[in-house]
Design an enzyme around this catalytic site. Structure first.
Site, PDB file in Angstrom:
ATOM      1  N   ASP A   1      32.522 -33.803   3.005  1.00 22.68           N
ATOM      2  CA  ASP A   1      33.548 -34.835   3.254  1.00 22.68           C
ATOM      3  C   ASP A   1      33.842 -35.573   1.943  1.00 22.68           C
ATOM      4  O   ASP A   1      34.997 -35.733   1.527  1.00 22.68           O
ATOM      5  CB  ASP A   1      32.998 -35.798   4.307  1.00 22.68           C
ATOM      6  CG  ASP A   1      34.073 -36.672   4.957  1.00 22.68           C
ATOM      7  OD1 ASP A   1      33.706 -37.527   5.768  1.00 22.68           O
ATOM      8  OD2 ASP A   1      35.270 -36.490   4.651  1.00 22.68           O
TER       9      ASP A   1
ATOM     10  N   SER B   1      27.940 -29.486  10.466  1.00 19.24           N
ATOM     11  CA  SER B   1      26.782 -30.169  11.075  1.00 19.24           C
ATOM     12  C   SER B   1      25.432 -29.787  10.483  1.00 19.24           C
ATOM     13  O   SER B   1      24.414 -30.353  10.898  1.00 19.24           O
ATOM     14  CB  SER B   1      26.719 -29.932  12.598  1.00 19.24           C
ATOM     15  OG  SER B   1      27.651 -30.760  13.254  1.00 19.24           O
ATOM     16  N   THR B   2      25.375 -28.822   9.555  1.00 14.20           N
ATOM     17  CA  THR B   2      24.061 -28.354   9.082  1.00 14.20           C
ATOM     18  C   THR B   2      23.548 -29.158   7.889  1.00 14.20           C
ATOM     19  O   THR B   2      22.505 -28.827   7.321  1.00 14.20           O
ATOM     20  CB  THR B   2      24.114 -26.868   8.679  1.00 14.20           C
ATOM     21  OG1 THR B   2      24.922 -26.724   7.504  1.00 14.20           O
ATOM     22  CG2 THR B   2      24.649 -26.002   9.797  1.00 14.20           C
TER      23      THR B   2
ATOM     24  N   VAL C   1      23.915 -33.400   6.682  1.00 18.74           N
ATOM     25  CA  VAL C   1      23.520 -34.759   7.134  1.00 18.74           C
ATOM     26  C   VAL C   1      23.247 -34.779   8.641  1.00 18.74           C
ATOM     27  O   VAL C   1      22.345 -35.447   9.120  1.00 18.74           O
ATOM     28  CB  VAL C   1      24.649 -35.768   6.781  1.00 18.74           C
ATOM     29  CG1 VAL C   1      24.488 -37.092   7.489  1.00 18.74           C
ATOM     30  CG2 VAL C   1      24.717 -35.949   5.279  1.00 18.74           C
TER      31      VAL C   1
HETATM   32  N1  APR Z   1      31.641 -27.030  -0.423  1.00 15.13           N
HETATM   33  C1  APR Z   1      31.138 -26.339   0.633  1.00 15.13           C
HETATM   34  N2  APR Z   1      30.116 -26.787   1.391  1.00 15.13           N
HETATM   35  C2  APR Z   1      29.567 -27.979   1.048  1.00 15.13           C
HETATM   36  C3  APR Z   1      30.035 -28.763  -0.042  1.00 15.13           C
HETATM   37  C4  APR Z   1      31.115 -28.234  -0.799  1.00 15.13           C
HETATM   38  N3  APR Z   1      31.631 -28.899  -1.840  1.00 15.13           N
HETATM   39  N4  APR Z   1      29.275 -29.900  -0.113  1.00 15.13           N
HETATM   40  C5  APR Z   1      28.364 -29.816   0.871  1.00 15.13           C
HETATM   41  N5  APR Z   1      28.526 -28.661   1.569  1.00 15.13           N
HETATM   42  C6  APR Z   1      27.764 -28.137   2.704  1.00 15.13           C
HETATM   43  C7  APR Z   1      26.378 -28.685   2.907  1.00 15.13           C
HETATM   44  O1  APR Z   1      25.449 -28.043   2.037  1.00 15.13           O
HETATM   45  C8  APR Z   1      26.144 -28.293   4.367  1.00 15.13           C
HETATM   46  O2  APR Z   1      25.695 -26.943   4.444  1.00 15.13           O
HETATM   47  O3  APR Z   1      28.455 -28.493   3.886  1.00 15.13           O
HETATM   48  C9  APR Z   1      27.553 -28.364   4.982  1.00 15.13           C
HETATM   49  C10 APR Z   1      27.776 -29.549   5.912  1.00 15.13           C
HETATM   50  O4  APR Z   1      26.983 -30.638   5.443  1.00 15.13           O
HETATM   51  P1  APR Z   1      27.559 -32.141   5.415  1.00 15.13           P
HETATM   52  O5  APR Z   1      28.642 -32.224   4.430  1.00 15.13           O
HETATM   53  O6  APR Z   1      26.369 -33.038   5.257  1.00 15.13           O
HETATM   54  O7  APR Z   1      28.215 -32.338   6.851  1.00 15.13           O
HETATM   55  P2  APR Z   1      27.541 -32.556   8.284  1.00 15.13           P
HETATM   56  O8  APR Z   1      26.149 -32.056   8.344  1.00 15.13           O
HETATM   57  O9  APR Z   1      28.547 -32.020   9.241  1.00 15.13           O
HETATM   58  O10 APR Z   1      27.475 -34.147   8.391  1.00 15.13           O
HETATM   59  C11 APR Z   1      28.691 -34.847   8.472  1.00 15.13           C
HETATM   60  O11 APR Z   1      28.140 -36.225   6.615  1.00 15.13           O
HETATM   61  O12 APR Z   1      29.318 -36.449   4.715  1.00 15.13           O
HETATM   62  C12 APR Z   1      29.082 -37.015   5.927  1.00 15.13           C
HETATM   63  O13 APR Z   1      31.134 -38.113   6.467  1.00 15.13           O
HETATM   64  C13 APR Z   1      30.311 -37.018   6.795  1.00 15.13           C
HETATM   65  O14 APR Z   1      29.289 -38.469   8.393  1.00 15.13           O
HETATM   66  C14 APR Z   1      29.679 -37.121   8.148  1.00 15.13           C
HETATM   67  C15 APR Z   1      28.445 -36.253   8.008  1.00 15.13           C
END
Ligand code: APR
Length: 172
Positions: free
Chosen positions: A35, A122-123, A125
């Site tokens: 995000d 979702s994998t 945070v």
């Molecule tokens: N490109 C591709 N994948 C990425 C990138 C990137 N630039 N940055 C992180 N990821 C991967 C992470 O390694 C993970 O495997 O995206 C996947 C999802 O992880 P998160 O971004 O932490 O998302 P999520 O687990 O769905 O949690 C969502 O986190 O960032 C906050 O605002 C968001 O509150 C929401 C929560």
């Protein structure tokens, strides 16, 4: 025509596809992880568009998806979807995660898009275990693509080796 499903180890913000999917939160106001990367790379136009959506419908419920401009990104659109927080597995997490993929693909079809890239929703945070999450992503996407008409390519973009290995094994 059978759409192609691929896995890639990359930073999703660099992909020149019609739409990249963002793992957002229900506020749609940005956050960390993918995000944060999307808002940082895409610039303020994305947040402005998210604010317009908030003004109309409030935020975005878990499992739902909304579509905005991609700002400065090479993609044309960002589809923001809110994955479930892992809470042990008996709080409809699997169904809600499947909804993220289905509803994101529905929005892409509605826009007549050809190529969509997903992060591993979702994998991070939200702590959803990677193996079941990858199975839900692939099964749900394959099911949707059986009746899709505009989508020709779906790319699963992995940022860590474990996720990449899980998707690669499932696809080969
Ligand atoms: N490109 C591709 N994948 C990425 C990138 C990137 N630039 N940055 C992180 N990821 C991967 C992470 O390694 C993970 O495997 O995206 C996947 C999802 O992880 P998160 O971004 O932490 O998302 P999520 O687990 O769905 O949690 C969502 O986190 O960032 C906050 O605002 C968001 O509150 C929401 C929560």
């Amino acid at each position: 025509m059978k759409a192609k499903i691929e896995v890639l180890k990359a930073d999703i913000t660099t992909l020149e596809v019609d739409a990249i999917v963002n793992a957002a939160n229900s506020s749609l106001l940005g956050g960390g992880g993918v995000d944060g990367a999307i808002h940082r790379a895409g610039g303020p136009a994305i947040l402005d568009a998210c604010r317009d959506i908030r003004a109309k419908q409030g935020g975005c419920s878990t499992g739902e998806a909304v579509i905005t401009t991609a700002g400065n990104l090479p993609a044309q659109y960002v589809i923001h979807t809110v994955g479930p927080v892992w809470n042990g597995g008996d709080h409809l997490e699997a169904k809600l995660l499947a909804n993220c993929y289905t509803n994101s693909l529905k929005l892409a079809e509605e826009k007549g898009l050809k190529s969509v890239a997903f992060p591993n929703i979702s994998t991070g945070v939200y702590k959803y275990p990677k193996a079941p999450a990858s199975a839900i992503a692939l099964i749900t996407t394959r099911k949707f693509l059986q009746t899709a008409s505009s989508i020709e390519s779906v790319v699963f973009v992995c940022f860590d080796q474990l996720n990449y290995d899980l998707y690669w094994k499932a696809l080969n």
